[in-house]
Design a protein around this motif. Structure first.
Motif, PDB file in Angstrom:
ATOM      1  N   LEU A   1     -78.942  -9.136  33.512  1.00  7.08           N
ATOM      2  CA  LEU A   1     -77.487  -8.991  33.539  1.00  7.08           C
ATOM      3  C   LEU A   1     -76.806 -10.325  33.247  1.00  7.08           C
ATOM      4  N   LEU A   2     -77.309 -11.400  33.835  1.00  7.68           N
ATOM      5  CA  LEU A   2     -76.711 -12.715  33.638  1.00  7.68           C
ATOM      6  C   LEU A   2     -76.984 -13.267  32.239  1.00  7.68           C
ATOM      7  N   ILE A   3     -78.110 -12.866  31.656  1.00  2.00           N
ATOM      8  CA  ILE A   3     -78.427 -13.340  30.296  1.00  2.00           C
ATOM      9  C   ILE A   3     -77.572 -12.617  29.255  1.00  2.00           C
ATOM     10  N   ASP A   4     -77.518 -11.279  29.345  1.00  2.00           N
ATOM     11  CA  ASP A   4     -76.841 -10.492  28.318  1.00  2.00           C
ATOM     12  C   ASP A   4     -75.331 -10.367  28.541  1.00  2.00           C
ATOM     13  N   ARG A   5     -74.902 -10.455  29.796  1.00  2.00           N
ATOM     14  CA  ARG A   5     -73.468 -10.394  30.148  1.00  2.00           C
ATOM     15  C   ARG A   5     -72.742  -9.238  29.437  1.00  2.00           C
ATOM     16  N   PRO A   6     -73.170  -8.007  29.704  1.00  2.00           N
ATOM     17  CA  PRO A   6     -72.547  -6.864  29.022  1.00  2.00           C
ATOM     18  C   PRO A   6     -71.131  -6.597  29.535  1.00  2.00           C
ATOM     19  N   GLU A   7     -70.359  -5.904  28.724  1.00  2.00           N
ATOM     20  CA  GLU A   7     -68.993  -5.561  29.131  1.00  2.00           C
ATOM     21  C   GLU A   7     -68.994  -4.505  30.226  1.00  2.00           C
ATOM     22  N   ASP A   8     -69.974  -3.610  30.196  1.00  2.00           N
ATOM     23  CA  ASP A   8     -70.074  -2.561  31.221  1.00  2.00           C
ATOM     24  C   ASP A   8     -71.358  -2.781  32.021  1.00  2.00           C
ATOM     25  N   PRO A   9     -71.315  -3.577  33.073  1.00  2.00           N
ATOM     26  CA  PRO A   9     -72.538  -3.916  33.808  1.00  2.00           C
ATOM     27  C   PRO A   9     -73.237  -2.690  34.410  1.00  2.00           C
ATOM     28  N   ILE A  10     -72.476  -1.730  34.926  1.00  2.00           N
ATOM     29  CA  ILE A  10     -73.087  -0.572  35.579  1.00  2.00           C
ATOM     30  C   ILE A  10     -73.914   0.227  34.576  1.00  2.00           C
TER      31      ILE A  10
ATOM     32  N   TYR B   1     -75.084  -0.817  31.798  1.00  2.00           N
ATOM     33  CA  TYR B   1     -76.187  -1.678  31.347  1.00  2.00           C
ATOM     34  C   TYR B   1     -77.372  -1.581  32.315  1.00  2.00           C
ATOM     35  N   LEU B   2     -77.086  -1.634  33.622  1.00  2.00           N
ATOM     36  CA  LEU B   2     -78.160  -1.553  34.609  1.00  2.00           C
ATOM     37  C   LEU B   2     -78.824  -0.180  34.586  1.00  2.00           C
ATOM     38  N   ILE B   3     -78.045   0.874  34.379  1.00  2.00           N
ATOM     39  CA  ILE B   3     -78.621   2.217  34.276  1.00  2.00           C
ATOM     40  C   ILE B   3     -79.563   2.292  33.075  1.00  2.00           C
ATOM     41  N   ASP B   4     -79.122   1.759  31.937  1.00  2.00           N
ATOM     42  CA  ASP B   4     -79.959   1.763  30.737  1.00  2.00           C
ATOM     43  C   ASP B   4     -81.214   0.928  30.940  1.00  2.00           C
ATOM     44  N   HIS B   5     -81.070  -0.190  31.669  1.00  2.00           N
ATOM     45  CA  HIS B   5     -82.223  -1.050  31.943  1.00  2.00           C
ATOM     46  C   HIS B   5     -83.282  -0.300  32.758  1.00  2.00           C
TER      47      HIS B   5
END
Length: 485
Positions: free
Chosen positions: A34-43, A45-49
């Motif tokens: 999360l800190l490396i990619d810094r996505p606009e939609d963190p939630i 992003y984490l679900i996709d991860h």
């Protein structure tokens, strides 16, 4: 009454679940990405991860000077691990993208491809499905510290960096003998790996840049750059001697890349010491508790404290103790459960001895959620146990304990007043040993990862062995096969 002053109880299932399912490791990886990619939609992003489920795929960089065997090791690794093998040359010959076209334009003008462009090309390739699902083995890159740092800026961080090493004279000799199949790109050697097929022999050509002078220049450049590259990957690289047979090198490389990086997850020891009377469980528990600040939980002591404090359960078990009868398992388990659920045990860990004594008690302890992550069986011969217990006596005046062989009384008058605990009589010790042997085999089957310890030696030697097994991770069990480290 102030509620904060009471001993808080923590459900034991929480720690066990977190440890079994590597919850801390999952959260750590998610936050890192999360800190490396810094996505606009963190939630999202984490679900996709989490859906990718690829935290444990191999991410390997293979480095080394010319002729050290990078190409061979990378090939063996990607076949063995079913990962994607990448080289700088392959990246420019793969499906054309805008970044690759830009790089080829530099190459067409005989100009150096900028390091930042290389990093973006590699990041684009590693984001494709085959690399994210199966992992990757990157061969021969980065070549400079600047390239290594730019990879990290792009969020590319290998878990293992293999660094092949050999004397320069050996590498020059290897490089001079190289030959390449222009059709397949396979590399051969006139001395070490010459093909038997005469037709293939005639096809092989001498690659460019393998003369002694050219090899020496490349070696000099490698030696100048490799210290800075390794500083970019502290604690992730391993130097491996490449001046040995190929399969010996690969064996060491494979062992390294299969090792898990040291986890930063908090480890709370839950240690069970089991052994016959006289095996030294109490002493080992005390030594572990003192060194690692974990809670020493003696079943007998817990029962005595409950009786001394005149608690409700203490009053229930007092008649059993006065008549020297076995306390019912349900009462013992309630007292132990309360002790093991306290804040100090949940946060510092515990070492338990004196319970369980049979598989039924072990099952009750497990059902209550108190599952040890280290189980030690302290093994001693029966005659040694009898010798240790039946020859020990206590001075009723000073309270000091002596032993006829190991610690005799210092004076005759002390020796004459020594008294033996009735429970240490040889016949009673033998009866306790028989009870131990009756339940030991089933308990060993119940706890599958039992560690046997030879307790018939110096107690500090025993402690060092137990300590090494506590701090070393246990092998992970693969449900499809035998344990693998």
């Amino acid at each position: 009454m102030d509620g904060t002053a009471r001993a808080r109880s923590i459900p034991p299932h929480m720690a066990v679940y977190a440890e079994q399912h590597q919850v801390f490791h999952i959260l750590q990886k998610m936050v890192e990405n999360l800190l490396i990619d810094r996505p606009e939609d963190p939630i999202q992003y984490l679900i996709d991860h989490l859906k990718k489920d690829n935290d444990d795929v191999p991410r390997i960089v293979v480095l080394g000077p010319p002729a050290s065997g990078k190409h061979t090791m990378a090939q063996l690794l990607y076949r063995r691990l079913n990962a994607t093998r990448l080289t700088p040359e392959d990246l420019l010959s793969s499906d054309v993208s805008a970044l690759v076209e830009e790089a080829l334009a530099y190459k067409g003008k005989e100009q150096e491809i900028p390091d930042a462009l290389w990093a973006r090309i590699i990041q684009e390739r590693l984001s494709q499905v085959d690399c994210t699902k199966r992992g990757w083995v990157l061969e021969g890159f980065p070549r400079t510290r600047e390239q290594a740092l730019l990879l990290q800026i792009q969020g590319i961080s290998p878990d293992h960096v293999v660094v092949l090493d050999a004397p320069d004279i050996v590498l020059i000799e290897r490089n001079i003998g190289k030959r390449i199949d222009p059709t397949t790109g396979e590399v051969y050697h006139v001395t070490f790996d010459w093909p038997e097929d005469p037709e293939l022999q005639r096809k092989l050509v001498e690659p460019a840049g393998i003369t002694e002078d050219e090899t020496g220049k490349r070696l000099l450049e490698y030696h100048r750059n490799i210290p800075g590259i390794l500083r970019a990957f502290p604690k992730k690289y391993k130097k491996i001697n490449a001046d040995q047979p190929c399969m010996d090198v690969f064996s060491q490389v494979l062992t390294f890349v299969l090792s898990k990086p040291r986890s930063l997850a908090p480890f709370t020891p839950r240690i069970l010491l089991y052994g016959p009377p006289g095996s030294g469980r109490s002493l080992q528990a005390m030594l572990l508790a003192q060194k690692y600040d974990i809670v020493n939980v003696s079943c007998g002591q817990v029962l005595k404290e409950a009786v001394a404090d005149q608690t409700k359960r203490g009053l229930l078990i007092e008649p059993y103790i006065e008549k020297q009868q076995q306390v019912p398992d349900n009462l013992v388990l309630r007292l132990l459960g309360e002790r093991l659920s306290r804040l100090d045990c949940a946060t510092q860990g515990w070492v338990l001895h004196g319970f369980p004594r049979d598989v039924e008690q072990a099952a009750l302890l497990q059902d209550a959620g108190h599952i040890p992550n280290r189980v030690f069986f302290l093994d001693i011969p029966d005659d040694v146990a009898i010798e240790r217990l039946s020859l020990r006596m206590t001075d009723p005046v000073s309270g000091e304990r002596y032993h006829s062989l190991y610690r005799p009384a210092p004076r005759v008058e002390v020796h004459e007043r020594l008294q033996q605990n009735p429970a240490d009589a040889e016949q009673k010790v033998q009866a306790r040993l028989d009870m131990y042997h009756a339940g030991a085999e089933e308990l060993e089957e119940f706890y599958q990862d039992v560690v046997h310890v030879n307790a018939d030696q110096d107690p500090y030697t025993v402690h060092e062995f137990i300590e090494s097994c506590v701090i070393r991770p246990l092998p992970k069990r693969d449900p499809r096969g035998p344990p693998s480290t």
